[in-house]
Design a protein around this motif. Structure first.
Motif, PDB file in Angstrom:
ATOM      1  N   PHE A 118      -6.830   2.241  -0.058  1.00  0.00           N
ATOM      2  CA  PHE A 118      -5.417   2.519  -0.330  1.00  0.00           C
ATOM      3  C   PHE A 118      -4.749   1.280  -0.929  1.00  0.00           C
ATOM      4  O   PHE A 118      -3.957   1.394  -1.872  1.00  0.00           O
ATOM      5  N   LYS A 119      -5.072   0.103  -0.389  1.00  0.00           N
ATOM      6  CA  LYS A 119      -4.454  -1.110  -0.923  1.00  0.00           C
ATOM      7  C   LYS A 119      -4.823  -1.306  -2.394  1.00  0.00           C
ATOM      8  O   LYS A 119      -4.004  -1.745  -3.202  1.00  0.00           O
ATOM      9  N   ASP A 120      -6.069  -0.976  -2.733  1.00  0.00           N
ATOM     10  CA  ASP A 120      -6.483  -1.088  -4.126  1.00  0.00           C
ATOM     11  C   ASP A 120      -5.622  -0.195  -5.011  1.00  0.00           C
ATOM     12  O   ASP A 120      -5.167  -0.608  -6.085  1.00  0.00           O
ATOM     13  N   LYS A 121      -5.382   1.032  -4.564  1.00  0.00           N
ATOM     14  CA  LYS A 121      -4.522   1.944  -5.329  1.00  0.00           C
ATOM     15  C   LYS A 121      -3.092   1.415  -5.416  1.00  0.00           C
ATOM     16  O   LYS A 121      -2.458   1.457  -6.478  1.00  0.00           O
ATOM     17  N   PHE A 122      -2.606   0.922  -4.300  1.00  0.00           N
ATOM     18  CA  PHE A 122      -1.239   0.393  -4.273  1.00  0.00           C
ATOM     19  C   PHE A 122      -1.113  -0.790  -5.222  1.00  0.00           C
ATOM     20  O   PHE A 122      -0.128  -0.914  -5.963  1.00  0.00           O
ATOM     21  N   ASP A 123      -2.115  -1.654  -5.233  1.00  0.00           N
ATOM     22  CA  ASP A 123      -2.099  -2.818  -6.119  1.00  0.00           C
ATOM     23  C   ASP A 123      -2.194  -2.410  -7.583  1.00  0.00           C
ATOM     24  O   ASP A 123      -1.787  -3.172  -8.469  1.00  0.00           O
ATOM     25  N   ARG A 124      -2.729  -1.222  -7.840  1.00  0.00           N
ATOM     26  CA  ARG A 124      -2.791  -0.726  -9.217  1.00  0.00           C
ATOM     27  C   ARG A 124      -1.461  -0.115  -9.662  1.00  0.00           C
ATOM     28  O   ARG A 124      -1.346   0.373 -10.782  1.00  0.00           O
ATOM     29  N   GLY A 125      -0.486  -0.095  -8.772  1.00  0.00           N
ATOM     30  CA  GLY A 125       0.863   0.291  -9.166  1.00  0.00           C
ATOM     31  C   GLY A 125       1.226   1.742  -8.972  1.00  0.00           C
ATOM     32  O   GLY A 125       2.253   2.193  -9.502  1.00  0.00           O
ATOM     33  N   PHE A 126       0.444   2.484  -8.198  1.00  0.00           N
ATOM     34  CA  PHE A 126       0.768   3.891  -7.995  1.00  0.00           C
ATOM     35  C   PHE A 126       1.900   4.036  -6.984  1.00  0.00           C
ATOM     36  O   PHE A 126       1.873   3.440  -5.916  1.00  0.00           O
ATOM     37  N   GLU A 127       2.866   4.865  -7.362  1.00  0.00           N
ATOM     38  CA  GLU A 127       4.021   5.115  -6.489  1.00  0.00           C
ATOM     39  C   GLU A 127       3.773   6.282  -5.543  1.00  0.00           C
ATOM     40  O   GLU A 127       4.465   6.438  -4.547  1.00  0.00           O
ATOM     41  N   GLN A 128       2.802   7.101  -5.885  1.00  0.00           N
ATOM     42  CA  GLN A 128       2.435   8.215  -5.018  1.00  0.00           C
ATOM     43  C   GLN A 128       0.928   8.422  -5.102  1.00  0.00           C
ATOM     44  O   GLN A 128       0.349   8.415  -6.184  1.00  0.00           O
ATOM     45  N   MET A 129       0.306   8.605  -3.934  1.00  0.00           N
ATOM     46  CA  MET A 129      -1.113   8.895  -3.853  1.00  0.00           C
ATOM     47  C   MET A 129      -1.296  10.263  -3.216  1.00  0.00           C
ATOM     48  O   MET A 129      -0.717  10.549  -2.172  1.00  0.00           O
ATOM     49  N   ILE A 130      -2.075  11.104  -3.857  1.00  0.00           N
ATOM     50  CA  ILE A 130      -2.344  12.440  -3.337  1.00  0.00           C
ATOM     51  C   ILE A 130      -3.837  12.550  -3.079  1.00  0.00           C
ATOM     52  O   ILE A 130      -4.650  12.281  -3.969  1.00  0.00           O
TER      53      ILE A 130
END
Length: 585
Positions: free
Chosen positions: A341-353
């Motif tokens: 999840f942190k990797d996705k967050f660091d990639r700048g995603f505002e929403q993860m589904i």
């Protein structure tokens, strides 16, 4: 243009002109005002609850406020009639001129009609399928694949910046099982009699080609290596072979991903990404050393009755705190989820589904807690659970079991009934509800088969254009010409079809906001039904036929309506990932 958003703004503007509203404007919640199609089309073209939600704070009667608002709205030239219904609802009937202008804009927009820019470019990550790379895709994976892919298409159409992602679970114990299963097939390829595959391993014949490829590449060398050496080699070859098979299966279903993220990336360099994620949570005050009480029921693999490094997930919405590092210093599976999840967050995603199977229901709260802890509320995480698909053949259940090797593969289903039938039917029920899939029913050419009925509507539109070219050899069917002829649309039945088309932007926005792509499939069926019904009227009423070889201008106007129907059908079918055929045989 979204008709309902347009008139929501007009209603709010009309409210602003009322003295009663001006006095208490700061106390009023205009965001509760809704404009939608009335349940009964005979009541009008749009209905609003404005008077119902504003009467109490204004200290007045809802019907009295509705009367005031209705009188203000009557000044709008695009409104033909306003009436008060029930305790204070307002029903609005629009002018023919408004419908004609709206149809002209639909024609000009083509397949872009329905794009309201809801997402405003916000970055969204949709992760779906993510099946363990231990075998071919089976029909159990199919629903999540279609739901995830269609949802990503829907969000992209609604203006979000979408990334489609597949998480490769290639670092767990199941990969050791896969490697051992492949090694047996390797020995078999070398001529050894292996007998029955031991319990707990994967017995499927799909592993035989992998074993044969290893035998061709390495000969007998793997057989002479220590297990630690051959295990690493076989793991790599097996994962690559399984992922190539999975990607081929997904391609057959028209499912595509932008990113394939390997779990092994998180364990690289001694698990540096996981360590970084845990350090980040520690800095934010979410990590402590402690012990956990034994959970009720069966103990999970990562539970220990010893002091461990724990995520204080109960403070961010979870039922229990979660272990991150075991007492022996190794990372838990959950720790990898945090790092991912942190990797996705660091990639700048505002929403993860996350689109997961129904058996992952227990993961929802912990994943939501991870999102709150890592992003501190800056990113939203949503889990969509897809219920089981039950396969039938002429009403008889079809059984499957991945472990035994006796299962129905996704590719077998696609090859038997066709990609479009599979995709559309997987969307023709909400993902949270079980789905019955009958091979016989999804290939019927009837109204009872939704995908056929919708695609046939598009093919019928194309046949009407072919008919028009035969009737008028020099007819210009460009959007600009068709849009300029819409003043010939006046029949109530034609206006009703425009009204059904006008619902599309609202359907797109509501489906995107609720993350429910099945709404698009339902709408397409309704639109197809309306179009087929109107086409059938032309059999009995020649004046309603789309092509009248004795009236060029009338034909142009109605061909514009057909163009709009075809464009919306094509747009919606693209979201579902199915084709819009020009003819059907």
């Amino acid at each position: 243009m979204n008709l309902f958003a347009d008139f929501e703004n007009r209603i709010k503007n009309a409210l602003e002109t009322l003295d009663l509203v001006k006095e208490k404007r700061s106390e009023l919640a205009f965001d509760r005002i809704v404009v939608e199609p009335p349940r009964d089309a005979s009541h009008g073209d749009a209905a609003t609850n404005a008077a119902m939600v504003l009467a109490k704070p204004l200290g007045t009667n809802p019907r009295a406020l509705a009367e005031l608002l209705g009188n203000a709205l009557k000044q709008d030239a695009d409104i033909a009639e306003v009436s008060v219904a029930g305790p204070g609802f307002l029903n609005i009937r629009l002018s023919t001129a408004y419908w004609q202008r709206l149809l002209a804009s639909m024609i000009e927009d083509g397949t872009r009609f329905g794009q309201t820019g809801l997402g405003n470019g916000r970055k969204v990550n949709v992760e779906y399928v993510s099946a363990n790379p231990t075998g071919p895709m089976h029909v159990g994976h199919c629903r999540g694949a279609v739901v995830g892919d269609a949802l990503a298409n829907l969000l992209g159409f609604a203006g979000f910046n979408v990334t489609k992602e597949y998480y490769i679970n290639d670092a767990g114990s199941q990969i050791d099982v896969l490697a051992r299963s492949v090694f047996i097939r390797y020995r078999e390829a070398l001529g050894e009699k292996v007998g029955e595959i031991p319990a707990g391993l994967y017995p499927g014949d799909y592993l035989k080609p992998v074993g044969e490829a290893l035998a061709q590449e390495f000969g007998t060398r793997l057989h002479t290596m220590p297990e630690e050496e051959w295990m690493a080699i076989v793991k790599d070859r097996a994962i690559n072979a399984m992922m190539a098979m999975i990607k081929d299966d997904l391609e057959a279903l028209n499912v595509k991903h932008d990113v394939f993220f390997s779990e092994r990336q998180l364990h690289a360099n001694g698990g540096a990404p996981i360590r970084t994620a845990i350090n980040d949570l520690t800095f934010k005050g979410h990590v402590y050393r402690g012990t956990l009480p034994p959970p009720k029921g069966q103990l999970p693999e990562d539970w220990e009755d010893r002091e461990q490094t724990l995520f204080r997930s109960t403070e961010v919405g979870d039922d229990i705190d979660r272990p991150l590092i075991k007492s022996d210093g190794s990372y838990t599976y959950f720790a990898a989820d945090v790092a991912y999840f942190k990797d996705k967050f660091d990639r700048g995603f505002e929403q993860m589904i996350y689109v997961l199977g129904a058996d992952h229901g227990g993961y929802v709260k912990r994943l939501e807690a991870v999102a709150r802890g890592v992003s501190e509320g800056k990113s939203k995480l949503t889990v969509l659970l897809c219920q089981l698909v039950k396969l039938f053949r002429d009403g008889e259940p079809v059984k499957m079991s991945k472990r035994s090797g006796d299962f129905v593969t996704l590719r077998e289903v696609v090859e038997e009934v066709g990609r479009d039938s599979v995709r559309f039917m997987m969307l023709y029920r909400k993902n949270s509800e079980p789905l019955d899939f009958d091979f016989a029913k999804v290939t019927e050419q009837s109204k009872d088969n939704p995908v056929f009925y919708v695609q046939y509507a598009h093919a019928r539109c194309m046949s009407i254009f072919r008919q028009a070219r035969e009737a008028f050899g020099d007819l210009d069917l460009s959007p600009s010409v068709l849009a300029s002829a819409v003043d010939g649309i006046t029949d109530p039945a034609e206006v009703q079809l425009i009204a059904k088309l006008a619902e599309y932007p609202r359907i797109i926005d509501s489906a995107a906001q609720s993350l429910e792509p099945h709404r698009v499939a339902f709408y397409l069926y309704d639109l197809a039904s309306s179009f087929h019904a109107h086409w059938n009227k032309g059999k009995d009423q020649p004046e309603l036929r789309f092509v009248n070889d004795k009236n060029r201008q009338s034909s142009l106007a109605r061909l514009g309506l057909v163009h709009a129907v075809a464009s919306v059908l094509k747009s919606g079918l693209a979201i579902t990932g199915t084709d819009a055929p020009e003819e059907m045989r």
